[in-house]
Design an enzyme around this catalytic site. Structure first.
Site, PDB file in Angstrom:
ATOM      1  CG  HIS A 183      -1.845   1.126   1.360  1.00  0.00           C
ATOM      2  ND1 HIS A 183      -1.602   2.389   1.859  1.00  0.00           N
ATOM      3  CD2 HIS A 183      -3.270   1.183   1.022  1.00  0.00           C
ATOM      4  CE1 HIS A 183      -2.605   3.157   1.849  1.00  0.00           C
ATOM      5  NE2 HIS A 183      -3.414   2.373   1.281  1.00  0.00           N
ATOM      6  CG  ASP A 309      -8.046   3.849  -0.778  1.00  0.00           C
ATOM      7  OD1 ASP A 309      -7.860   3.464   0.109  1.00  0.00           O
ATOM      8  OD2 ASP A 309      -7.522   4.642  -1.256  1.00  0.00           O
TER       9      ASP A 309
HETATM   10 MN    MN Z   1      -5.862   3.051   0.722  1.00  0.00          MN
END
Ligand code: MN
Length: 349
Positions: A183, A309
């Site tokens: 990430h 997200d």
């Molecule tokens: Mn993220």
């Protein structure tokens, strides 16, 4: 707003962030210290102190793993979230704190999953600063907590997983069949200036550049020749790497032949082969049909997954946009549901 169409599949979102309030208190201490990392200050320093509605919404949602989050999931039609401690997680902490806080955060995550087992699964946070402790935490997480994936927020104090000193982590992940989600993190000190001076260091561009670089470093360092069964995940449509595939393959071969760099060594396969065989890609932050279908054409429909997200990009209308993609029902089900179930070991919901 156009209503989200009914669908013959579940929706599993695979890059969804949370933060225990205890971590926010710890971050406050780090931000109050001297010589604060400029990327951390620019990112979490902003979200934690900005009075803007967006920042306050994000801070509130990050710290909720019950009513607020479940209501948002219901509103957006998200059946299940795969949770990850928000960036930079423990990687901004000193080594001892990172080791102990990773255990705390993973226990905290396991608690949330046990409260809502149909709605949540998760990824283990790893104290990358101490690779042996990180490897042990993978072992503990799988055996004791039943969590079958891990997240690493790109660089750790400017260091990259291409360095073999970190490869105990890959060995443990491969051994346990634990995929690692690479990430984004805020940019390291020696990279941030030309991005930050024009305001492009964050999710708009800098994150993708740095995380894509990191994934490529892992490939060119030969990690997947050493750990061929290791699986990694990258978000944001593969941080543009699928789009780069042709040039990466051509120039990698040319650079190997020229013997120009000690660090560019021959690999068993082409860079794009590792993308196809060792990576899964999520569309986090990119609700865009052409990019999703292009990526499916490069790495295959079994390796492209849905992610929202949350709470950074809580955009309910994007779910409907993606449902209306011109794609077979079978491939759409893979994208929204079954690829995630297979990769993260999520049982029937
Ligand atoms: Mn993220």
């Amino acid at each position: 707003m156009t209503p989200t169409p009914a669908r013959p599949h579940l929706r599993i979102a695979t890059e969804e962030a949370f933060a225990p309030p205890e971590m926010i208190r710890l971050y406050e201490k780090i931000l109050a210290g001297s010589d604060v990392d400029p990327g951390f200050k620019g990112l979490m320093g902003f979200y934690m102190s900005s009075p803007s509605e967006r920042a306050r919404h994000i801070m509130r949602c990050l710290q909720d793993l019950d009513e607020v989050r479940l209501a948002h999931m219901d509103e957006a039609g998200i059946d299940h979230q795969v949770l990850a401690l928000t960036a930079p997680g423990v990687q901004i902490m000193d080594t001892d704190t990172a080791v102990s806080f990773a255990r705390f955060a993973n226990d905290f995550l396991a608690d949330a999953i046990s409260r809502h087992p149909k709605r949540f699964s998760g990824m283990l946070t790893l104290p990358v600063q101490d690779p042996r402790a990180a490897a042990l935490e993978i072992d503990r997480g799988v055996r004791q907590l039943g969590i079958r994936a891990a997240v690493i927020n790109s660089h750790t104090h400017g260091q990259y997983l291409s360095d073999p000193k970190f490869w105990d982590i890959f060995a443990a992940a491969e051994q346990h069949g634990v995929p690692i989600y690479l990430h984004p993190n805020s940019l390291p000190r020696n990279m941030i200036e030309p991005f930050q001076e024009c305001g492009l260091d964050g999710a708009i561009y800098g994150f993708g550049v740095e995380t894509g670089l990191h994934a490529l470093r892992i490939i060119t360092a030969g990690v997947f020749d050493r750990f061929p069964r290791l699986q990694m995940i990258i978000g944001h449509m593969g941080e543009a790497l699928p789009f780069w595939s042709y040039r990466l393959d051509y120039m990698h071969q040319a650079t190997v032949r020229s013997k120009r760099y000690e660090s560019i060594k021959p690999l068993l396969k082409k860079p794009s082969d590792y993308l196809r065989e060792n990576f899964h890609i999520t569309n986090s932050g990119v609700a865009w049909e052409p990019a999703i279908k292009f990526t499916q054409s490069i790495v295959g429909v079994d390796r492209v997954l849905y992610a929202m997200d949350y709470p950074y990009q809580y955009a309910v209308e994007e779910v409907g946009l993606l449902e209306r993609m011109d794609m077979s029902a079978e491939d759409k089900k893979k994208f929204f549901q079954t690829n995630a179930q297979a990769l993260f070991g999520i049982g029937p919901l």
